[in-house]
Design a protein around this motif. Structure first.
Motif, PDB file in Angstrom:
ATOM      1  N   ASP A 140      52.059  31.425  44.908  1.00  0.00           N
ATOM      2  CA  ASP A 140      50.928  31.164  44.023  1.00  0.00           C
ATOM      3  C   ASP A 140      50.978  32.125  42.819  1.00  0.00           C
ATOM      4  O   ASP A 140      50.832  33.342  42.989  1.00  0.00           O
TER       5      ASP A 140
ATOM      6  N   GLU B  26      48.881  32.775  40.539  1.00  0.00           N
ATOM      7  CA  GLU B  26      47.619  33.515  40.341  1.00  0.00           C
ATOM      8  C   GLU B  26      47.560  34.729  41.263  1.00  0.00           C
ATOM      9  O   GLU B  26      47.197  35.834  40.852  1.00  0.00           O
TER      10      GLU B  26
ATOM     11  N   ARG C 176      50.062  36.227  42.577  1.00  0.00           N
ATOM     12  CA  ARG C 176      51.111  37.150  42.136  1.00  0.00           C
ATOM     13  C   ARG C 176      50.619  37.988  40.941  1.00  0.00           C
ATOM     14  O   ARG C 176      50.744  39.211  40.930  1.00  0.00           O
ATOM     15  N   ARG C 177      50.043  37.302  39.954  1.00  0.00           N
ATOM     16  CA  ARG C 177      49.586  38.011  38.752  1.00  0.00           C
ATOM     17  C   ARG C 177      48.523  39.048  39.094  1.00  0.00           C
ATOM     18  O   ARG C 177      48.541  40.168  38.623  1.00  0.00           O
ATOM     19  N   ARG C 178      47.596  38.635  39.949  1.00  0.00           N
ATOM     20  CA  ARG C 178      46.500  39.525  40.348  1.00  0.00           C
ATOM     21  C   ARG C 178      47.035  40.744  41.128  1.00  0.00           C
ATOM     22  O   ARG C 178      46.613  41.884  40.907  1.00  0.00           O
TER      23      ARG C 178
ATOM     24  N   HIS D  64      37.515  40.538  39.151  1.00  0.00           N
ATOM     25  CA  HIS D  64      37.610  39.958  37.805  1.00  0.00           C
ATOM     26  C   HIS D  64      37.140  41.017  36.806  1.00  0.00           C
ATOM     27  O   HIS D  64      35.956  41.327  36.707  1.00  0.00           O
TER      28      HIS D  64
ATOM     29  N   PHE E 203      40.499  39.693  32.834  1.00  0.00           N
ATOM     30  CA  PHE E 203      41.664  39.355  33.668  1.00  0.00           C
ATOM     31  C   PHE E 203      41.350  39.725  35.121  1.00  0.00           C
ATOM     32  O   PHE E 203      40.371  40.439  35.386  1.00  0.00           O
ATOM     33  N   ASP E 204      42.182  39.261  36.041  1.00  0.00           N
ATOM     34  CA  ASP E 204      41.980  39.597  37.457  1.00  0.00           C
ATOM     35  C   ASP E 204      42.932  40.716  37.867  1.00  0.00           C
ATOM     36  O   ASP E 204      44.089  40.747  37.427  1.00  0.00           O
TER      37      ASP E 204
END
Ligand SMILES: Cc1cc2nc3c(=O)[nH]c(=O)nc-3n(C[C@H](O)[C@H](O)[C@H](O)COP(=O)(O)OP(=O)(O)OC[C@H]3O[C@@H](n4cnc5c(N)ncnc54)[C@H](O)[C@@H]3O)c2cc1C
Length: 438
Positions: free
Chosen positions: A157, A159, A161-163, A249, A258-259
């Motif tokens: 996922d 999202e 990963r980014r978080r 968040h 951003f998260d």
């Protein structure tokens, strides 16, 4: 003479004051004429300037703390918290780790309880924020960063990963900049073991409410540090405040959103709460109102120093000494000597020290320094940072252990294992029990 000296807090001021008393009152302590007691929840003093290196895995957590009982055989150590100081009655309320609270009587008290993180009522902060003042926090952060690299590598996922790969540090003083720089360096180094994560995939954001970083090293070196951090790809947001971080968040005052899975709060300190739970006088910033002799103003038999005390800076009239280790260690020596003078009915002396500047580590082989007007950057500053702090770590035993850790790190690659499961040691056992009852 039969005097009991109680020291509230076994950090920099507590440890060094007790060491001084142990040496200067050697005979009286042996004869039982003087007793010294330190009260602290921990049985060790934490050498806080090494926390960033412990977080980065360059130093073992055990080597950045100094065991009070071993260093201070002539001093009684009580583990627990002082919840109240009643100087009118010359007693403190001591809450041990287990059992009922009790009163401990004293003749002389030393308030050395230091500081805690100063937070603001920001939505979400208590849920996701973590401080950087204790060895527990430093190691938990290390485990967390490495664990989140594992999470990012293993998820499909984008999202998630980014978080997982977004880390925020709020506050660009000593603690914030050093913690961020060391952890970023470690994370970057660790990415070589991951197939799907490159150094540029990990996002580090430093949020600072003023327009400068690392004020401790002066404006010029602060500007250089800022450039250095930005060159490394760290997003540094000056004149920016954290507005909220509900559920991870992050909303900043410049409109950025951003998260992030991790938010480290290092935006200042305030005196330990026990200061308020005492009948000792406080100054306008809520610290113990202290004289230049390190006595508490108007309170016979009470002394204070370090982060919990508002100590006048006699080298800079009208100003207070900054809350740092440089002052804390030196104040402790004068404080110990002044207690001896007080017990002997002699004249006390003033604490006088002109701030000489600072050194900071910014990751392996990187640093910045401004000491006695000498400005250094990069490797020489990093070397100075290490040698200076090595000279300051209490006891030869700790110094040797620190050198051994550093030497090992010279020859072997850095350890990049997350031991986060140590924070929940009973989980596997509970799961095993659950299977037998199925
Ligand atoms: C990450 C980090 C890096 C730093 N780097 C530097 C640096 O490079 N140079 C520098 O000069 N300074 C540095 N500092 C600041 C420095 O560590 C502090 O100024 C110094 O520790 C203050 O000493 P202290 O004795 O007042 O408090 P501390 O050393 O914090 O000791 C306070 C003690 O009191 C105990 N205590 C608190 N409340 C109670 C209570 N109610 N009852 C009993 N015990 C209590 C605590 O457990 C603690 O052991 C750094 C700080 C941090 C967090």
């Amino acid at each position: 003479m039969n005097k009991h000296i109680v020291i509230v807090g076994g950090g920099y001021v507590g440890l060094y004051t007790a060491l001084r008393l142990q040496r200067r009152l050697h005979r009286e302590l042996r004869a039982g004429e003087v007793r010294v007691t330190i009260i602290d929840p921990q049985s060790y003093m934490t050498y806080q300037p090494f926390l960033p290196e412990a977080a980065a895995g360059n130093l073992s957590p055990r080597h950045v703390v100094a065991p009070l009982r071993r260093i201070l055989p002539g001093v009684r150590i009580l583990n627990g918290t002082v919840t109240k100081v009643n100087h009118g009655e010359h007693t403190v309320t001591f809450q041990p780790a287990e059992g009922e609270a009790r009163e401990v009587a004293y003749d002389v008290i030393v308030m050395a309880a230091g500081s805690i993180s100063r937070t603001l009522p920001i939505p979400g902060l208590t849920d996701i924020g973590i401080g950087f003042k204790t060895v527990g926090e430093a190691i938990a952060l290390r485990n967390r960063v490495l664990h989140l690299l594992d999470v990012a590598e293993s998820t499909d996922d984008p999202e998630v990963r980014r978080r997982a790969l977004t880390f925020v540090v709020v506050g660009a003083g000593f603690a914030g900049v050093e913690a961020l720089a060391e952890l970023e360096d470690m994370a970057k180094d660790s990415t070589r073991y991951y197939r799907n994560i490159g150094p540029s995939d990990v996002r580090w954001v430093l949020v600072e409410a003023t327009n400068r970083v690392l004020p401790e090293v002066g404006p010029e070196m602060g500007r250089w540090t800022l450039e250095q951090l930005r060159e490394r790809g760290i997003e540094v947001k000056l004149d920016t405040r954290l507005e909220s971080c509900v559920g991870g968040h992050v909303v900043l005052s410049d409109g950025t959103e951003f998260d992030a899975e991790t938010l480290v709060w290092t935006a200042g300190v305030k005196p330990s709460p026990v200061v308020k739970d005492s009948d000792l006088p406080l100054d306008e910033r809520g610290r113990i109102k202290t004289t230049a002799m390190l006595t508490v103003a108007g309170a016979e038999g009470a002394f204070a120093a370090g982060d919990a005390a508002g100590v006048p800076d006699v080298t800079n009239p009208g100003q207070y000494c900054a809350p740092n280790a440089q002052h804390a260690v030196r104040q402790a020596r004068v404080l110990g000597d002044n207690i001896v003078r007080y017990l002997r009915g002699q004249q006390l002396v003033q604490y006088r020290h002109k701030y000489v500047g600072s050194v900071a580590g910014l990751g392996l082989h990187q640093g910045v320094a401004n000491v006695y007007g000498i400005k250094l950057r990069g490797f020489p500053a990093w070397f100075m940072h290490r040698t200076y702090h090595l000279s300051r770590v209490p006891t030869l035993n700790r110094k040797v252990r620190v050198v051994v850790d550093w030497t090992l790190a010279l020859f072997f690659k850095r350890e990049t294992i997350s031991l986060g499961e140590m924070e929940h040691p009973r989980e596997d056992f509970r799961a095993a029990v659950a299977t037998t009852h199925r």
